[in-house]
Write an enzyme that holds these catalytic residues in place. Structure first.
Site, PDB file in Angstrom:
ATOM      1  N   ASP A  41      -5.503  -6.753  -0.983  1.00  0.00           N
ATOM      2  CA  ASP A  41      -6.776  -7.185  -1.578  1.00  0.00           C
ATOM      3  C   ASP A  41      -7.478  -8.268  -0.764  1.00  0.00           C
ATOM      4  O   ASP A  41      -8.154  -9.140  -1.310  1.00  0.00           O
ATOM      5  CB  ASP A  41      -6.559  -7.671  -3.027  1.00  0.00           C
ATOM      6  N   GLU A  42      -7.356  -8.183   0.544  1.00  0.00           N
ATOM      7  CA  GLU A  42      -7.978  -9.190   1.413  1.00  0.00           C
ATOM      8  C   GLU A  42      -9.426  -8.836   1.747  1.00  0.00           C
ATOM      9  O   GLU A  42     -10.165  -9.678   2.271  1.00  0.00           O
ATOM     10  CB  GLU A  42      -7.198  -9.316   2.731  1.00  0.00           C
TER      11      GLU A  42
ATOM     12  N   GLY B 139     -11.326  -3.001   3.163  1.00  0.00           N
ATOM     13  CA  GLY B 139     -12.338  -1.947   3.023  1.00  0.00           C
ATOM     14  C   GLY B 139     -13.666  -2.394   3.594  1.00  0.00           C
ATOM     15  O   GLY B 139     -14.361  -1.648   4.294  1.00  0.00           O
TER      16      GLY B 139
ATOM     17  N   GLY C 225      -6.562   0.276  -3.418  1.00  0.00           N
ATOM     18  CA  GLY C 225      -7.932   0.383  -3.929  1.00  0.00           C
ATOM     19  C   GLY C 225      -8.839  -0.338  -2.958  1.00  0.00           C
ATOM     20  O   GLY C 225      -8.819  -1.557  -2.884  1.00  0.00           O
ATOM     21  N   HIS C 226      -9.576   0.410  -2.155  1.00  0.00           N
ATOM     22  CA  HIS C 226     -10.452  -0.214  -1.165  1.00  0.00           C
ATOM     23  C   HIS C 226     -11.888  -0.209  -1.673  1.00  0.00           C
ATOM     24  O   HIS C 226     -12.466   0.841  -1.895  1.00  0.00           O
ATOM     25  CB  HIS C 226     -10.350   0.533   0.175  1.00  0.00           C
TER      26      HIS C 226
ATOM     27  N   THR D 276       1.992  -0.435  -9.395  1.00  0.00           N
ATOM     28  CA  THR D 276       0.706   0.133  -9.822  1.00  0.00           C
ATOM     29  C   THR D 276       0.916   1.406 -10.659  1.00  0.00           C
ATOM     30  O   THR D 276      -0.050   2.002 -11.110  1.00  0.00           O
ATOM     31  CB  THR D 276      -0.161   0.501  -8.598  1.00  0.00           C
TER      32      THR D 276
HETATM   33  P1  IMP Z   1       3.679  -0.126  -5.854  1.00  0.00           P
HETATM   34  O1  IMP Z   1       3.160  -0.086  -4.465  1.00  0.00           O
HETATM   35  O2  IMP Z   1       2.798   0.592  -6.843  1.00  0.00           O
HETATM   36  O3  IMP Z   1       5.117   0.298  -5.946  1.00  0.00           O
HETATM   37  O4  IMP Z   1       3.661  -1.663  -6.337  1.00  0.00           O
HETATM   38  C1  IMP Z   1       4.522  -2.652  -5.758  1.00  0.00           C
HETATM   39  C2  IMP Z   1       3.815  -3.995  -5.659  1.00  0.00           C
HETATM   40  O5  IMP Z   1       2.774  -3.904  -4.684  1.00  0.00           O
HETATM   41  C3  IMP Z   1       3.122  -4.445  -6.952  1.00  0.00           C
HETATM   42  O6  IMP Z   1       3.193  -5.855  -7.008  1.00  0.00           O
HETATM   43  C4  IMP Z   1       1.680  -4.003  -6.754  1.00  0.00           C
HETATM   44  O7  IMP Z   1       0.776  -4.756  -7.522  1.00  0.00           O
HETATM   45  C5  IMP Z   1       1.515  -4.262  -5.263  1.00  0.00           C
HETATM   46  N1  IMP Z   1       0.484  -3.413  -4.641  1.00  0.00           N
HETATM   47  C6  IMP Z   1       0.589  -2.105  -4.299  1.00  0.00           C
HETATM   48  N2  IMP Z   1      -0.545  -1.680  -3.726  1.00  0.00           N
HETATM   49  C7  IMP Z   1      -1.393  -2.725  -3.688  1.00  0.00           C
HETATM   50  C8  IMP Z   1      -2.715  -2.916  -3.182  1.00  0.00           C
HETATM   51  O8  IMP Z   1      -3.351  -2.009  -2.633  1.00  0.00           O
HETATM   52  N3  IMP Z   1      -3.249  -4.174  -3.339  1.00  0.00           N
HETATM   53  C9  IMP Z   1      -2.551  -5.190  -3.899  1.00  0.00           C
HETATM   54  N4  IMP Z   1      -1.316  -5.068  -4.388  1.00  0.00           N
HETATM   55  C10 IMP Z   1      -0.731  -3.841  -4.273  1.00  0.00           C
HETATM   56 MG    MG Z   2      -7.166  -3.413  -2.937  1.00  0.00          MG
END
Ligand code: IMP
Ligand code: MG
Length: 333
Positions: free
Chosen positions: A13-14, A17, A42-43, A124
Site C-alpha cells: 500500500d505504498e 499503482g 489492490g492497486h 485478505t
Molecule cells: P495474504 O497475502 O492474503 O495471505 O495476507 C497475508 C498478509 O499480507 C496480511 O497481513 C495481509 O493484510 C497482507 N497483504 C496481502 N496483500 C497485501 C497488499 O496488497 N497490500 C497490503 N497488505 C497485503
Molecule cells: Mg494495495
C-alpha cells in the site's frame, strides 16, 4: 532486454499503482508484468481522472501495452474474469492485451474456503496461502489446465524473455516487509515481494536497469500483527491518509518511517530510484517525525525531514543513476 522493477519497500500500500501509471505515460515499455502475488493486491490507479482498482490485471491495459501475468503469480479464475469485465465496463480495452503464463497457479474455491477460516494472520482471505502451499507440495493446478483461460495463455519465456527488444516494467505487489522471508513472519504473505521474487520468473539479472522503491512518508500495515503504537497522532495519520485497504476495506495500522527498515529494504533490493508518497498528509498534520535507531525523532519542518531522508538514503544509493523524490497524492511524482 531491459527491466525496470517497481517494488513496495514497506508493508504494501505504498502507492505502487500510481508510480506504474506515471512511468507508463513515458511510452517506453513493450510489456508490463505482474511478477508475484495474486488478487490479495489492490492497486489504486487514477486514469484520466477516473479511479480504478486492479487486483491481478497489470496496469499496461490503461495504455495499450501488453500486460502479462507471470509464472510466480496465482489467480482465481472467476475473480480474473470479473476484473476484466469491470475494466471493460469502465471503457478499458483489455481483452487482447492481457496474457497469463501457462504455469501460473490457480486459486480454487477450496483454497478460498480454507483461507477464510484464518483468524491468526489476518489474511485478505483470497486463498493465496493455501494455493501457495499446494504449489510447493506439487499438487497445485496450473493455468494451462483451465479451458476458459486458453485464449489468454502464453509461455513467459517465449513471450517475454526470449524477446531481445523487450523493455519490461514489472509491477510488484505487497512489499518487502510482507515477503515470506521477512522478519514479521508469520504476519507476512506467501510470496517473495522483492527484486529476487521478480527474478524467479526467469528474468536474467543482467537485464535489471532501474529498481523503483516506493514508500510513504509514514508506514502502514494491514493484518493481525500489533503495529500501531498508542497515541492520537497515529489515528490522525490513518484518517488524513485515508488508510484503509483497497482489497478488503480494513483499517491500516500506521506508524512512523523507520530508517533502519528503509535502509535495509534499499540495500536488499539495490533500489536506484526512491519515491515517497503522501507527503501532503504530513503537511496537513504538520508532523515531521520518523524513527531513527528505535527512537522517534522530530525534524520539525518539511525541509529538515526531506534533507534527513536524502542524506540517509542517498548514502545507500548511487544518485548519479537514480533519484529520491517526494510526492503528493494522487497525481504528481
Ligand atoms: P495474504 O497475502 O492474503 O495471505 O495476507 C497475508 C498478509 O499480507 C496480511 O497481513 C495481509 O493484510 C497482507 N497483504 C496481502 N496483500 C497485501 C497488499 O496488497 N497490500 C497490503 N497488505 C497485503
Ligand atoms: Mg494495495
Amino acid at each position: 532486454m531491459k527491466v525496470d522493477f517497481i517494488l513496495g519497500i514497506s508493508w504494501g500500500d505504498e502507492g505502487k499503482g500510481k508510480l506504474t501509471h506515471y512511468l507508463l505515460q513515458s511510452n517506453l515499455y513493450s510489456h508490463v508484468c505482474r511478477v508475484q502475488g495474486s488478487q490479495n493486491a489492490g492497486h489504486t490507479i487514477y486514469h484520466n481522472g477516473v479511479k480504478y482498482v486492479t487486483h491481478i490485471v497489470p496496469a499496461g491495459v490503461f495504455f495499450g501495452v501488453k500486460s502479462i501475468i507471470a509464472p510466480a503469480c496465482m489467480l482465481n479464475v472467476d475473480g480474473f474474469f470479473k476484473e476484466m469485465e469491470g475494466l471493460k465496463n469502465q471503457g478499458i480495452d483489455c481483452e487482447k492485451l492481457v496474457k497469463i503464463s501457462t504455469n501460473a497457479h490457480i486459486i480454487t474455491q477450496k483454497h478460498i474456503e480454507e483461507d477464510s477460516k484464518d483468524t491468526e494472520i489476518g489474511t485478505t482471505k483470497r486463498g493465496v496461502g493455501p494455493c501457495a502451499a499446494d504449489r510447493y507440495r506439487r499438487v497445485g493446478i496450473q493455468a494451462k489446465e483451465i479451458e476458459a483461460l486458453k485464449p489468454y495463455l502464453v509461455d513467459f519465456y517465449d513471450e517475454v524473455i526470449k524477446n531481445n527488444d523487450a523493455t519490461i516494467l514489472t509491477e510488484g505487489a505487497q512489499g518487502t516487509e510482507l515477503d515470506i522471508f521477512a522478519e514479521g513472519y508469520p504476519y507476512v504473505t506467501s510470496s517473495h515481494c522483492g527484486v529476487a521474487g521478480a527474478l524467479l520468473n526467469g528474468i536474467p539479472h543482467t537485464a535489471i536497469r532501474h529498481v523503483y522503491g516506493v514508500a510513504k512518508v509514514y508506514t502502514t500495515y494491514v493484518g493481525n500483527m500489533k503495529f500501531q503504537p498508542e497515541g492520537e497522532i497515529y489515528k490522525q495519520i490513518q484518517e488524513q491518509g485515508e488508510e484503509w485497504g483497497a482489497t478488503t476495506g480494513r483499517k491500516r495500522q500506521t506508524n512512523f518511517l523507520d530508517t533502519d527498515q528503509l535502509l535495509k529494504a534499499i540495500r536488499i533490493n539495490a533500489v536506484t530510484h526512491l519515491i515517497f508518497n503522501k507527503i501532503d498528509v504530513f503537511r496537513e498534520l504538520n508532523c515531521w517525525k520518523l524513527i531513527e535507531k528505535g527512537k522517534i525523532i522530530d525534524l520539525e519542518t518539511e525541509d529538515n525531514f526531506k534533507r534527513f531522508i536524502y542524506q540517509k538514503c542517498g548514502n545507500e544509493m548511487d544518485l548519479t543513476k537514480g533519484y529520491i523524490k517526494f510526492s503528493d497524492n494522487p497525481y504528481d511524482i
